[in-house]
Motif scaffolding. Structure first.
Motif, PDB file in Angstrom:
ATOM      1  N   PHE A  69     -38.389  30.655 -67.424  1.00  0.00           N
ATOM      2  CA  PHE A  69     -37.474  31.756 -67.124  1.00  0.00           C
ATOM      3  C   PHE A  69     -37.545  32.186 -65.658  1.00  0.00           C
ATOM      4  CE2 PHE A  69     -36.269  36.360 -67.408  1.00  0.00           C
ATOM      5  CZ  PHE A  69     -34.918  36.113 -67.629  1.00  0.00           C
ATOM      6  N   LYS A  70     -38.741  32.153 -65.080  1.00  0.00           N
ATOM      7  CA  LYS A  70     -38.922  32.585 -63.673  1.00  0.00           C
ATOM      8  C   LYS A  70     -38.059  31.734 -62.732  1.00  0.00           C
ATOM      9  CE  LYS A  70     -42.339  35.776 -63.112  1.00  0.00           C
ATOM     10  NZ  LYS A  70     -41.938  36.596 -64.248  1.00  0.00           N
ATOM     11  N   ARG A  71     -38.013  30.425 -63.006  1.00  0.00           N
ATOM     12  CA  ARG A  71     -37.235  29.515 -62.156  1.00  0.00           C
ATOM     13  C   ARG A  71     -35.734  29.823 -62.296  1.00  0.00           C
ATOM     14  NH1 ARG A  71     -37.431  23.597 -61.030  1.00  0.00           N
ATOM     15  NH2 ARG A  71     -36.011  23.466 -59.249  1.00  0.00           N
ATOM     16  N   TRP A  72     -35.298  30.141 -63.502  1.00  0.00           N
ATOM     17  CA  TRP A  72     -33.881  30.491 -63.717  1.00  0.00           C
ATOM     18  C   TRP A  72     -33.539  31.769 -62.961  1.00  0.00           C
ATOM     19  CZ3 TRP A  72     -29.224  28.935 -65.145  1.00  0.00           C
ATOM     20  CH2 TRP A  72     -28.246  29.898 -65.465  1.00  0.00           C
ATOM     21  N   GLU A  73     -34.431  32.750 -63.036  1.00  0.00           N
ATOM     22  CA  GLU A  73     -34.181  34.042 -62.367  1.00  0.00           C
ATOM     23  C   GLU A  73     -34.059  33.876 -60.855  1.00  0.00           C
ATOM     24  OE1 GLU A  73     -35.685  38.050 -64.407  1.00  0.00           O
ATOM     25  OE2 GLU A  73     -37.293  36.759 -63.725  1.00  0.00           O
ATOM     26  N   SER A  74     -34.926  33.047 -60.276  1.00  0.00           N
ATOM     27  CA  SER A  74     -34.941  32.944 -58.811  1.00  0.00           C
ATOM     28  C   SER A  74     -33.907  31.947 -58.291  1.00  0.00           C
ATOM     29  CB  SER A  74     -36.336  32.553 -58.322  1.00  0.00           C
ATOM     30  OG  SER A  74     -36.702  31.310 -58.908  1.00  0.00           O
ATOM     31  N   GLU A  75     -33.730  30.786 -58.984  1.00  0.00           N
ATOM     32  CA  GLU A  75     -32.873  29.722 -58.422  1.00  0.00           C
ATOM     33  C   GLU A  75     -31.649  29.404 -59.272  1.00  0.00           C
ATOM     34  OE1 GLU A  75     -35.110  26.172 -57.356  1.00  0.00           O
ATOM     35  OE2 GLU A  75     -36.948  27.370 -57.459  1.00  0.00           O
ATOM     36  N   ARG A  76     -31.536  29.996 -60.443  1.00  0.00           N
ATOM     37  CA  ARG A  76     -30.456  29.659 -61.389  1.00  0.00           C
ATOM     38  C   ARG A  76     -30.446  28.156 -61.711  1.00  0.00           C
ATOM     39  NH1 ARG A  76     -30.297  34.180 -62.880  1.00  0.00           N
ATOM     40  NH2 ARG A  76     -28.536  35.571 -63.095  1.00  0.00           N
ATOM     41  N   VAL A  77     -31.654  27.613 -61.938  1.00  0.00           N
ATOM     42  CA  VAL A  77     -31.822  26.215 -62.337  1.00  0.00           C
ATOM     43  C   VAL A  77     -32.588  26.192 -63.657  1.00  0.00           C
ATOM     44  CG1 VAL A  77     -33.041  24.057 -61.772  1.00  0.00           C
ATOM     45  CG2 VAL A  77     -31.760  25.268 -60.004  1.00  0.00           C
ATOM     46  N   LEU A  78     -32.162  25.325 -64.592  1.00  0.00           N
ATOM     47  CA  LEU A  78     -32.881  25.188 -65.860  1.00  0.00           C
ATOM     48  C   LEU A  78     -33.969  24.139 -65.687  1.00  0.00           C
ATOM     49  CD1 LEU A  78     -29.908  25.148 -68.417  1.00  0.00           C
ATOM     50  CD2 LEU A  78     -31.381  27.067 -67.826  1.00  0.00           C
ATOM     51  N   SER A  79     -35.220  24.584 -65.718  1.00  0.00           N
ATOM     52  CA  SER A  79     -36.358  23.683 -65.554  1.00  0.00           C
ATOM     53  C   SER A  79     -37.148  23.693 -66.862  1.00  0.00           C
ATOM     54  CB  SER A  79     -37.213  24.173 -64.389  1.00  0.00           C
ATOM     55  OG  SER A  79     -38.427  23.474 -64.370  1.00  0.00           O
ATOM     56  N   PHE A  80     -37.407  22.500 -67.450  1.00  0.00           N
ATOM     57  CA  PHE A  80     -38.029  22.479 -68.784  1.00  0.00           C
ATOM     58  C   PHE A  80     -38.625  21.114 -69.121  1.00  0.00           C
ATOM     59  CE2 PHE A  80     -33.603  21.360 -68.946  1.00  0.00           C
ATOM     60  CZ  PHE A  80     -33.484  20.344 -69.885  1.00  0.00           C
ATOM     61  N   ILE A  81     -39.640  21.138 -69.989  1.00  0.00           N
ATOM     62  CA  ILE A  81     -40.124  19.918 -70.649  1.00  0.00           C
ATOM     63  C   ILE A  81     -39.420  19.906 -72.002  1.00  0.00           C
ATOM     64  CG2 ILE A  81     -42.115  18.779 -71.693  1.00  0.00           C
ATOM     65  CD1 ILE A  81     -43.819  20.031 -69.442  1.00  0.00           C
ATOM     66  N   PRO A  82     -38.538  18.929 -72.245  1.00  0.00           N
ATOM     67  CA  PRO A  82     -37.646  19.044 -73.407  1.00  0.00           C
ATOM     68  C   PRO A  82     -38.321  18.699 -74.725  1.00  0.00           C
ATOM     69  CG  PRO A  82     -37.285  16.970 -72.278  1.00  0.00           C
ATOM     70  CD  PRO A  82     -38.308  17.702 -71.472  1.00  0.00           C
ATOM     71  N   PRO A  83     -37.853  19.306 -75.826  1.00  0.00           N
ATOM     72  CA  PRO A  83     -38.254  18.832 -77.148  1.00  0.00           C
ATOM     73  C   PRO A  83     -37.718  17.419 -77.360  1.00  0.00           C
ATOM     74  CG  PRO A  83     -37.202  20.979 -77.288  1.00  0.00           C
ATOM     75  CD  PRO A  83     -36.981  20.463 -75.904  1.00  0.00           C
ATOM     76  N   ASP A  84     -38.230  16.727 -78.352  1.00  0.00           N
ATOM     77  CA  ASP A  84     -37.772  15.370 -78.637  1.00  0.00           C
ATOM     78  C   ASP A  84     -36.625  15.426 -79.640  1.00  0.00           C
ATOM     79  OD1 ASP A  84     -37.870  12.581 -78.565  1.00  0.00           O
ATOM     80  OD2 ASP A  84     -39.034  12.527 -80.413  1.00  0.00           O
ATOM     81  N   GLY A  85     -35.475  14.847 -79.287  1.00  0.00           N
ATOM     82  CA  GLY A  85     -34.357  14.812 -80.234  1.00  0.00           C
ATOM     83  C   GLY A  85     -33.280  15.833 -79.911  1.00  0.00           C
ATOM     84  N   ASN A  86     -32.632  16.355 -80.968  1.00  0.00           N
ATOM     85  CA  ASN A  86     -31.503  17.292 -80.798  1.00  0.00           C
ATOM     86  C   ASN A  86     -32.000  18.734 -80.786  1.00  0.00           C
ATOM     87  OD1 ASN A  86     -29.472  15.232 -80.969  1.00  0.00           O
ATOM     88  ND2 ASN A  86     -29.918  15.111 -83.144  1.00  0.00           N
ATOM     89  N   PHE A  87     -31.476  19.525 -79.875  1.00  0.00           N
ATOM     90  CA  PHE A  87     -31.830  20.947 -79.843  1.00  0.00           C
ATOM     91  C   PHE A  87     -30.791  21.688 -79.008  1.00  0.00           C
ATOM     92  CE2 PHE A  87     -33.670  19.087 -76.114  1.00  0.00           C
ATOM     93  CZ  PHE A  87     -33.620  20.050 -75.127  1.00  0.00           C
ATOM     94  N   ARG A  88     -30.754  23.015 -79.162  1.00  0.00           N
ATOM     95  CA  ARG A  88     -29.843  23.856 -78.370  1.00  0.00           C
ATOM     96  C   ARG A  88     -30.597  24.379 -77.164  1.00  0.00           C
ATOM     97  NH1 ARG A  88     -25.575  27.150 -81.444  1.00  0.00           N
ATOM     98  NH2 ARG A  88     -24.782  25.037 -81.366  1.00  0.00           N
TER      99      ARG A  88
END
Length: 418
Positions: free
Chosen positions: A239-258
């Motif tokens: 969330f901190k990265r989204w707040e400062s840079e408006r970029v989605l940064s994440f280690i994704p789950p495996d498969g389908n997700f929202r």
């Protein structure tokens, strides 16, 4: 917390119940059935119903009501989110969340509910953890289990359960590494008689299908992230990265997700992609009326509007309708008084039109108000808000994945008043 769960179908039969503490009698659902009778539509059943000794909190998914029984006061959205998670898990495991699928896999359903809730409190709700605990059903596994008497429950604790990224299991391997994103936007709008917009809002989601080996770290950036209001994130997003840079940064789950869901509520940003010209009139002291409706594309950025369906709840005094459709086909149900016009694809050169005579009961008073038109449509490869994915970067792994983004706009509750 959550005491019991009842699954109820559209005809009002309780086809599955699960109790985590003491058994609650099925008679508690009578309060729910009363509320259901009062509501005209299934979507209008109140999600929270207070009874003398319990609260009933429910959701409606795939023609099934998930009704949970609560004895103490809890945040209702917490329970609603959990019920949606249960429905999503069934969908993930059985391919569909239907009464038939649940009845066919009733043992696995009880095993899942036992793992997802511990003494009434949510425990394991991540799909990849559940799949390690309880193996998804396959024909071969069902045959082996019936011969050997073994169950689908895994022997070891899932690797993700104790890590700080519980949504991803360790040691994931794929021969084809791919990451696909679907940006899906729904327009909710009310258009008045003159064609002006009374209310317009876009509800959007980004659904992901990610099949990547190892432990990739992804960054997804947008051309215009400032459009998004009221964003709701998957727990994997920093969330901190989204707040400062408006970029989605994440280690994704495996498969389908929202990945995220969001809203665009600023009226001037919501483009209405179709317009409707209508002329519906009922004469005083006459047993007939006129019906004339034309649908056309408006601001669709050169994309085709398709899958157009118009539904109209006609007044009770209407007996039948003699109409001519220039495109598609229409049906009128004289019992429910619902007119459905399946238009299909709109071509700007020849706009679809539906017109003709409305026959009323003789002697019946003129209907007090004209009916509203409910429109459904789809536009492929377009996000109507103008949201665009800029790039997807991957860190932490050496291989190059296949990447793809698909856009879809569709109508949510899109109503034209006449």
């Amino acid at each position: 917390m959550i005491h019991s769960l009842f699954l109820i179908n559209c005809s009002g039969d309780i086809f599955l119940e699960k109790h985590w503490k003491s058994v609650v009698s099925q008679s508690v659902c009578d309060y729910f059935f009363e509320a259901q009778e009062k509501a005209v539509d299934v979507e209008n059943v109140p999600p929270v119903i207070s009874t003398p000794h319990h609260y009933l909190i429910s959701i409606y998914r795939d023609k099934i009501f998930f009704v949970s029984v609560i004895q103490t006061e809890v945040p209702p959205l917490f329970v609603i989110e959990f019920l949606h998670r249960v429905a999503d898990t069934f969908q993930d495991y059985f391919g569909e969340c239907s009464e038939t699928a649940i009845k066919d896999n009733v043992v696995i359903v009880y095993e899942l509910l036992e793992e997802m809730l511990d003494n009434g409190f949510p425990l394991a709700t991540e799909s990849n953890i559940l799949k390690e605990l309880i193996k998804p059903p396959t024909i071969l596994r069902s045959v082996v289990n019936s011969i050997t008497g073994s169950s689908n429950v895994g022997e070891t604790l899932p690797t993700g359960q104790l890590s700080n990224i519980p949504w991803r299991r360790a040691g994931v391997k794929y021969t084809n590494n791919e990451a696909y994103f679907d940006v899906i936007e729904e327009i909710d709008a009310i258009i008045d008689k003159s064609g002006s917009t009374v209310f317009a809002e876009i509800q959007g989601v980004i659904d992901s299908c990610i099949k990547l080996s190892g432990m990739p770290d992804l960054s997804l950036s947008f051309m215009n992230p400032r459009l998004l209001d009221d964003v709701s994130f998957h727990p994997c997003i920093r969330f901190k990265r989204w707040e400062s840079e408006r970029v989605l940064s994440f280690i994704p789950p495996d498969g389908n997700f929202r990945l995220i869901s969001y809203r665009v509520s600023s009226q001037n940003l919501v483009a209405i992609p179709v317009y409707v010209k209508h002329m519906i009139s009922f004469k005083e002291n006459s047993s007939s009326g006129r019906f004339d409706v034309t649908i056309g594309p408006k601001q669709n950025m050169g994309k085709t509007v398709e899958g157009v369906v118009m539904t109209v709840h006609m007044p009770k005094a209407v007996l039948n309708m003699n109409l001519t459709a220039s495109q598609g086909s229409y049906t009128f149900d004289p019992v429910t008084k619902v007119l459905t016009w399946d238009v299909g694809k709109i071509t700007p050169q020849k706009l679809p039109n539906l017109k003709g005579i409305v026959n009323l009961q003789s002697g019946a008073p003129k209907p007090e108000e004209n009916p509203s038109l409910n429109i459904q449509f789809k536009i492929q490869q377009l996000a109507i808000s103008g949201l665009k994915v800029n790039r997807l970067d991957m860190y932490g792994e050496k291989y190059k994945p296949f990447k793809g983004v698909k856009y879809l706009t569709k109508a949510g509750k899109f109503q034209v008043r006449t």
